[in-house]
Write an enzyme that holds these catalytic residues in place. Sequence first.
Site, mmCIF file in Angstrom:
data_model
loop_
_atom_site.group_PDB
_atom_site.id
_atom_site.type_symbol
_atom_site.label_atom_id
_atom_site.label_comp_id
_atom_site.label_asym_id
_atom_site.label_seq_id
_atom_site.Cartn_x
_atom_site.Cartn_y
_atom_site.Cartn_z
ATOM 1 C CG HIS A 183 -3.578 3.126 1.344
ATOM 2 N ND1 HIS A 183 -3.644 2.698 0.041
ATOM 3 C CD2 HIS A 183 -3.823 2.041 2.113
ATOM 4 C CE1 HIS A 183 -3.905 1.411 0.034
ATOM 5 N NE2 HIS A 183 -4.027 0.985 1.279
ATOM 6 C CB CYS A 209 -0.916 0.019 1.212
ATOM 7 S SG CYS A 209 -1.923 -1.452 1.297
ATOM 8 C CG ASN A 220 -6.498 -1.434 -0.162
ATOM 9 O OD1 ASN A 220 -5.750 -0.829 -0.916
ATOM 10 N ND2 ASN A 220 -6.099 -1.956 0.989
HETATM 11 O O1 UT7 Z 1 -4.261 -1.795 2.814
HETATM 12 C C1 UT7 Z 1 -3.740 -2.757 3.650
HETATM 13 C C2 UT7 Z 1 -4.035 -2.443 5.020
HETATM 14 N N1 UT7 Z 1 -5.276 -3.084 5.436
HETATM 15 C C3 UT7 Z 1 -6.015 -2.516 6.332
HETATM 16 O O2 UT7 Z 1 -5.731 -1.426 6.745
HETATM 17 C C4 UT7 Z 1 -7.193 -3.280 6.871
HETATM 18 C C5 UT7 Z 1 -7.363 -2.960 8.324
HETATM 19 N N2 UT7 Z 1 -8.431 -3.749 8.948
HETATM 20 C C6 UT7 Z 1 -9.707 -3.510 8.695
HETATM 21 O O3 UT7 Z 1 -10.039 -2.652 7.912
HETATM 22 C C7 UT7 Z 1 -10.750 -4.317 9.458
HETATM 23 O O4 UT7 Z 1 -10.116 -5.061 10.479
HETATM 24 C C8 UT7 Z 1 -11.578 -5.261 8.534
HETATM 25 C C9 UT7 Z 1 -12.508 -4.449 7.662
HETATM 26 C C10 UT7 Z 1 -10.652 -6.077 7.669
HETATM 27 C C11 UT7 Z 1 -12.422 -6.205 9.386
HETATM 28 O O5 UT7 Z 1 -13.256 -5.473 10.253
HETATM 29 P P1 UT7 Z 1 -13.350 -5.889 11.796
HETATM 30 O O6 UT7 Z 1 -14.312 -4.993 12.413
HETATM 31 O O7 UT7 Z 1 -11.944 -5.876 12.348
HETATM 32 O O8 UT7 Z 1 -13.943 -7.348 11.712
HETATM 33 P P2 UT7 Z 1 -13.368 -8.731 12.256
HETATM 34 O O9 UT7 Z 1 -12.203 -9.161 11.431
HETATM 35 O O10 UT7 Z 1 -13.170 -8.653 13.729
HETATM 36 O O11 UT7 Z 1 -14.564 -9.701 11.975
HETATM 37 C C12 UT7 Z 1 -15.816 -9.557 12.656
HETATM 38 C C13 UT7 Z 1 -16.752 -10.659 12.199
HETATM 39 C C14 UT7 Z 1 -16.131 -12.042 12.312
HETATM 40 O O12 UT7 Z 1 -17.165 -12.922 12.723
HETATM 41 P P3 UT7 Z 1 -17.309 -13.354 14.270
HETATM 42 O O13 UT7 Z 1 -16.020 -14.039 14.624
HETATM 43 O O14 UT7 Z 1 -17.526 -12.083 15.016
HETATM 44 O O15 UT7 Z 1 -18.492 -14.254 14.243
HETATM 45 C C15 UT7 Z 1 -15.733 -12.366 10.895
HETATM 46 O O16 UT7 Z 1 -15.732 -13.766 10.651
HETATM 47 O O17 UT7 Z 1 -17.073 -10.486 10.827
HETATM 48 C C16 UT7 Z 1 -16.835 -11.708 10.112
HETATM 49 N N3 UT7 Z 1 -16.435 -11.369 8.752
HETATM 50 C C17 UT7 Z 1 -17.319 -11.157 7.768
HETATM 51 N N4 UT7 Z 1 -18.653 -11.205 7.751
HETATM 52 C C18 UT7 Z 1 -19.256 -10.912 6.562
HETATM 53 C C19 UT7 Z 1 -15.173 -11.182 8.262
HETATM 54 N N5 UT7 Z 1 -15.244 -10.845 6.979
HETATM 55 C C20 UT7 Z 1 -16.560 -10.830 6.636
HETATM 56 C C21 UT7 Z 1 -17.239 -10.545 5.453
HETATM 57 N N6 UT7 Z 1 -18.599 -10.603 5.463
HETATM 58 N N7 UT7 Z 1 -16.612 -10.194 4.312
#
Ligand code: UT7
Length: 338
Positions: free
Chosen positions: A265, A115, A295
């Site tokens: 970014h 990135c 992204n």
């Molecule tokens: O450019 C590179 C740099 N990348 C970044 O900066 C990304 C930084 N991170 C983020 O933006 C966030 O952490 C995400 C958007 C990737 C994820 O959001 P989050 O609020 O941290 O969600 P999480 O990973 O804690 O997941 C929450 C829940 C999980 O389910 P449980 O365990 O709570 O039942 C995941 O399994 O959401 C579930 N989940 C989804 N549900 C529906 C994960 N991905 C998905 C999805 N659709 N696509």
Amino acid sequence: MKYSKILGVGSYLPPHVWTNEDLSKMMETSDEWIQQRTGIKQRHWVDLDSDTCSSDLALVAAERALASANVKKDEIDLIIFATLSPDHEFPGTACFFQEKIGIPGIPALDVRQQCTGFIYGLSIADQFIKTGMYRKVLLVGAEVHSKGLDRSTRGRDVAVLFGDGAGAAVIGVGEEPRDSRVSQIYSTHLHADGRFAKELWVPEPSNAHPGDRLTADRLIEGGHYPKMHGKTVFVHAVKRMPEVLLESLKANQVSIEEIDLFVFHQANLRINEMVASQLGIPAEKVFNTIERFGNTTAATIPIGLDEAVRAGKLKTGMLVATAAFGSGFTWASALLRW
Ligand code: UT7
């Protein structure tokens, strides 16, 4: 000492748009989840049955950047290609791109800083121009993520975030001395911390295994798909982006209020909102594209610059701050007069 400036920018998004709704037919996800957590509504992906590579998207973006800079390709002294989705493991994608754009013989190098790749590339271009070694550099950020994502429910935490696209800039010699109306790259600030390399990475293929770099078993396990600890990445991004942005302001003795436009970014709308709120930046000064493009990693910042120019938000003489954070971890900023 010479100064450098951006002479022109261009971008290209492949025509096929995939909405969140479209993805929910491939994997268990929803428009509501994606929009709430990331702000993304849609992304552009190449035709998955095509042979389109990052270098193909880059070609269109680069031709547009050359046209906007009014520079002929034969005037270019150096190609820098930033990507995390190379056409092949080797040689570098800069070489495949060089063949396609048709400027053999000049140096061509890849930047693999994800990135942050475009700002790393901008910094390299800036140094070469400042020393007088090169006069015109073609810097490209291009990604075909779609073909490298696990597009099943197993990969949904990563797959919904990324889009394909390319952006390019032509960097050339600027005028001196610095004054408030002269286009110039003021400074670039680069960082990395490899202790976090495995927080967002692609484990396979790898020499870290005895024997072959890739086996059928490891392919079936999906080791060749990106893996991310999203929350860790998020926490570091909202700390490092303001930090590195302030570093660029301090180096140039410029205040937040003096910046006309922030082109960050685009990893998550919530990250950019948190960065803006920490620094007291009004929302209208932040140019976001994530809703439409997701992204696009190394392509994000040049796409943002080009879109901002075409939307009439980025005009000659404006002071522009840019910052990025991503896999590595790497983070960087640049301050420039447009
Ligand atoms: O450019 C590179 C740099 N990348 C970044 O900066 C990304 C930084 N991170 C983020 O933006 C966030 O952490 C995400 C958007 C990737 C994820 O959001 P989050 O609020 O941290 O969600 P999480 O990973 O804690 O997941 C929450 C829940 C999980 O389910 P449980 O365990 O709570 O039942 C995941 O399994 O959401 C579930 N989940 C989804 N549900 C529906 C994960 N991905 C998905 C999805 N659709 N696509």
